[in-house]
Design a protein around this motif. Sequence first.
Motif, PDB file in Angstrom:
ATOM      1  N   HIS A   8      37.225  57.562  43.502  1.00 31.27           N
ATOM      2  CA  HIS A   8      37.538  58.974  43.753  1.00 31.27           C
ATOM      3  C   HIS A   8      36.510  59.876  43.046  1.00 31.27           C
ATOM      4  O   HIS A   8      36.027  60.858  43.611  1.00 31.27           O
ATOM      5  N   LEU A   9      36.166  59.513  41.820  1.00 34.30           N
ATOM      6  CA  LEU A   9      35.202  60.309  41.047  1.00 34.30           C
ATOM      7  C   LEU A   9      33.829  60.270  41.717  1.00 34.30           C
ATOM      8  O   LEU A   9      33.094  61.262  41.731  1.00 34.30           O
TER       9      LEU A   9
ATOM     10  N   LYS B 192      33.534  62.724  44.224  1.00 36.93           N
ATOM     11  CA  LYS B 192      33.364  64.084  43.700  1.00 36.93           C
ATOM     12  C   LYS B 192      32.004  64.262  43.029  1.00 36.93           C
ATOM     13  O   LYS B 192      31.770  65.266  42.353  1.00 36.93           O
TER      14      LYS B 192
ATOM     15  N   TYR C  65      42.063  59.269  31.448  1.00 33.78           N
ATOM     16  CA  TYR C  65      42.845  59.485  32.667  1.00 33.78           C
ATOM     17  C   TYR C  65      43.539  60.842  32.627  1.00 33.78           C
ATOM     18  O   TYR C  65      43.583  61.571  33.603  1.00 33.78           O
TER      19      TYR C  65
ATOM     20  N   ASP D 227      40.247  51.974  36.001  1.00 34.54           N
ATOM     21  CA  ASP D 227      40.927  51.932  37.294  1.00 34.54           C
ATOM     22  C   ASP D 227      39.959  52.161  38.459  1.00 34.54           C
ATOM     23  O   ASP D 227      39.334  53.214  38.572  1.00 34.54           O
TER      24      ASP D 227
ATOM     25  N   ALA E  78      40.348  52.654  41.715  1.00 37.18           N
ATOM     26  CA  ALA E  78      40.659  53.718  42.684  1.00 37.18           C
ATOM     27  C   ALA E  78      40.188  55.073  42.149  1.00 37.18           C
ATOM     28  O   ALA E  78      39.605  55.890  42.882  1.00 37.18           O
ATOM     29  N   ILE E  79      40.428  55.283  40.866  1.00 41.24           N
ATOM     30  CA  ILE E  79      40.018  56.553  40.261  1.00 41.24           C
ATOM     31  C   ILE E  79      38.494  56.631  40.202  1.00 41.24           C
ATOM     32  O   ILE E  79      37.894  57.677  40.476  1.00 41.24           O
TER      33      ILE E  79
END
Lengths: 628, 185
Positions: free
Chosen positions: B109-110, B113, B80, B103, B105-106
């Motif tokens: 998000h990745l 990207k 993280y 996690d 949410a992360i």
Amino acid sequence: MKNEEVRILLGNVAIARGIIESGCHVVTSYPGTPSSEIIPAVVSFKKELGLDTYIEWSTNEKVAFDNALAASLTGKRAAVAMKQVGLNVASDSLMSSAYTGVVGGLVVISCDDPGPHSSQTEQDSRFYAMFAKIPVFDPSTPQEAKEMVKAAFELSEEFQIPVLLRPTIRVSHGKQNVKLEPPRILDRPADFVKDPARWAATPRFRLILHTKLNEILSKIQEKFEKDTRWNVEVGSPRNYTLGIITCSSSFVAILDLLEEFGLNEDISLLKIGTPYPLPKKKIAEYIKRHDKVLVIEEPDSVIELLINDKSKVLGRLSGHVPLQGELSPEVLYGILSQLLSDLGIAKLEMISDPELEKLVEDLDLPVRRPTLCAGCPERAAFFAIKKAFPKGIYPSDIGCYTLGLNLGAVDTVLDMGAGITFASGFYQAYHQDGNDIPIISTMGDSTFYHSGTSSLLNAVYNNARFILVILDNEITAMTGMQPTPGIGITADGSEGQSIPLEELIRGCGIQWLRTIDPYDVKELLSLLKEAREYTQKEDGGIAVIVARHPCLIRYPDVCQEKPVKVTITEECNGCMYCVDFFECPALKPDKEEDLVRIDRTLCTDCGVCVQVCPREAIVPAETKGKNS
Amino acid sequence: MIKTQIILAGIGGQGILFASRIFSELGLKLGLNVLGSETHGMSQRGGSVLSHLKLGNFHSPLIHTGAADILYSFAEEETYRSLKFLRNGGVCFVNLENSKRFDPAILSHLKGKKVGFRTFDANEAAAQIGFARSTNIVLIGYSVGTGLIPFVYDDIKSALESVSRKKELEVNLKAFEIGFLKGKS
């Protein structure tokens, strides 16, 4: 050696290689991050190449400096290495040696720690060069550091002056493919030529020496003005809206950023490798060609301060560069993108991802603070000290044991040696008002050899009363396991004479001295109480306890002689006393079960925690077997 | 011309310096410029350890946020903390017991990207062959197996051979092989 041999070298190893390639005869040092890897690397090159370099771990930086300087006076080449705050300790010698000068080349290496990552200050060693009036080289990469060591020796001999090399931590602990060259072999038998007017100069002669020093300095400045090897302009901009004057690790970081954002043709760089004496004409000429010039240097501002006409200059003085902290690529990006946007040169694409950073921040990750290793004998000693005197004052010192902070058993950390001077100082301040409070000072073995004796002598002489616990793990642990005078092994592994701590302590006039293994917490507790009584007796004084147990990183075999495999019984009610007050990384709170568990990958079977648990829920494994 | 920026993240004692040496040696063998930065001193005492490594034509040893091509993380929390270094479209290899724990949410998000995110229980694989300390090499082997990094099996294996101490060579190669096979499957 193979022709054109290339190796991946740590910056400090490249510096060591530069020392060896220069044909240096004598190398001395006191360890300290970020300088500690230099000496072991000199030892390893010496052995690899079959050289007879004399190498020593000295007892402190001033001692290291003087020993190297004396070698230089006999015509030999000498180098002395230390961390930046070590130069404070050696500064008395440095200042004076600038006046007397040197014979054989003397290179002083002082490693700076912008950040700071592992130091008590962010001081800039280049100020010492300016203060002492000696030249300084400021490398930007390991390869350049090696080359600069060689140039520094040449300059030192040409002008008979000590020369400073100032790598920042990113150079010292950076690594790079470095070209190796064969060592120079300089046949220079020691030949000290007496010259009392110089080597034992009285104040009258010192004025003459100072005059000569100023002449030398201006000659070196002229030389640096003409130099194009270390002081070099990079890039050929299409316009001259903005120029950047920079040095050391900032130079290479900016170079990468300009290339990445395609700004090479918009901005030129003037890289300064010799910030003192500053090539002022070269800089003035560079500034003249530009509308604005940004000065980027760390950790402090030397070049910027020395520029006479600052009307076009942007830097710390103009508020464009932070006054503290490391100039990381992110910080440099921030400075550049703001300035480029303000000057209308470019709008840089964002490098950070605020959304991601917010998501990570929301996780509320626990801060991972540095901690004493599982099984560290120093933890056991701190636990006992805190338990014996919960309301005591705990002056401590520099080393792994600074981390006694985590157990609440360290109140002050100033510099090397202040663990004892603060204890006597606190005592006298309270005693003056007729108050008597327990003062328990802690200091490591290496720190005691470094600067403990003068502090202790003073305390004994002036009737101070406190308890001193010397945490003797038989090694200089924090900086990477360098030997101490106590174990009597010298820098290259050969045998020196061991000076036992106890003899040294008694020699300081200490009458009450006990030695104990701190793993025996109960015994240490009763010894601490006895020590306190002695400090309060009419004919008492300072009580010293040597808490001796070898560092288990350095001596893993010794420490596992009597392993005590522990286990946690049902008695554990999750009170977290052991987690909060003993703070062993192998004791892990299990929040779901509201218990403490043992992390077997970290536990060293020291068994100390058995003496810690108030409910006696931590027991040797076989005991559990009997009960169940 | 190869230009690769690698971040290795974890905690003291996980063999991060050794893992970084494997890639430095690889760079040397491939005739690339090598630059890197290491953590020493107080920060090593159980604190976070971060190693930067840049192969190819760079000048500074430091990687800035949003620039790393590859991230190796040997501890969950450190993942993280170090994800910020990864560029869009970069790839990361995480030593993680249970990938479901990461996690969500992360993770999403990745995904946005276009980060290649791979988790693998390297601790478990290392323990299986009886060498818990070779987690670092297992994870590197795994990354080679996935084919997501710009380096091939033979080159990394040969770099590993060069930096291994004699008595550890056999174990290291075994760890590398186990990881590689897991990565391929």
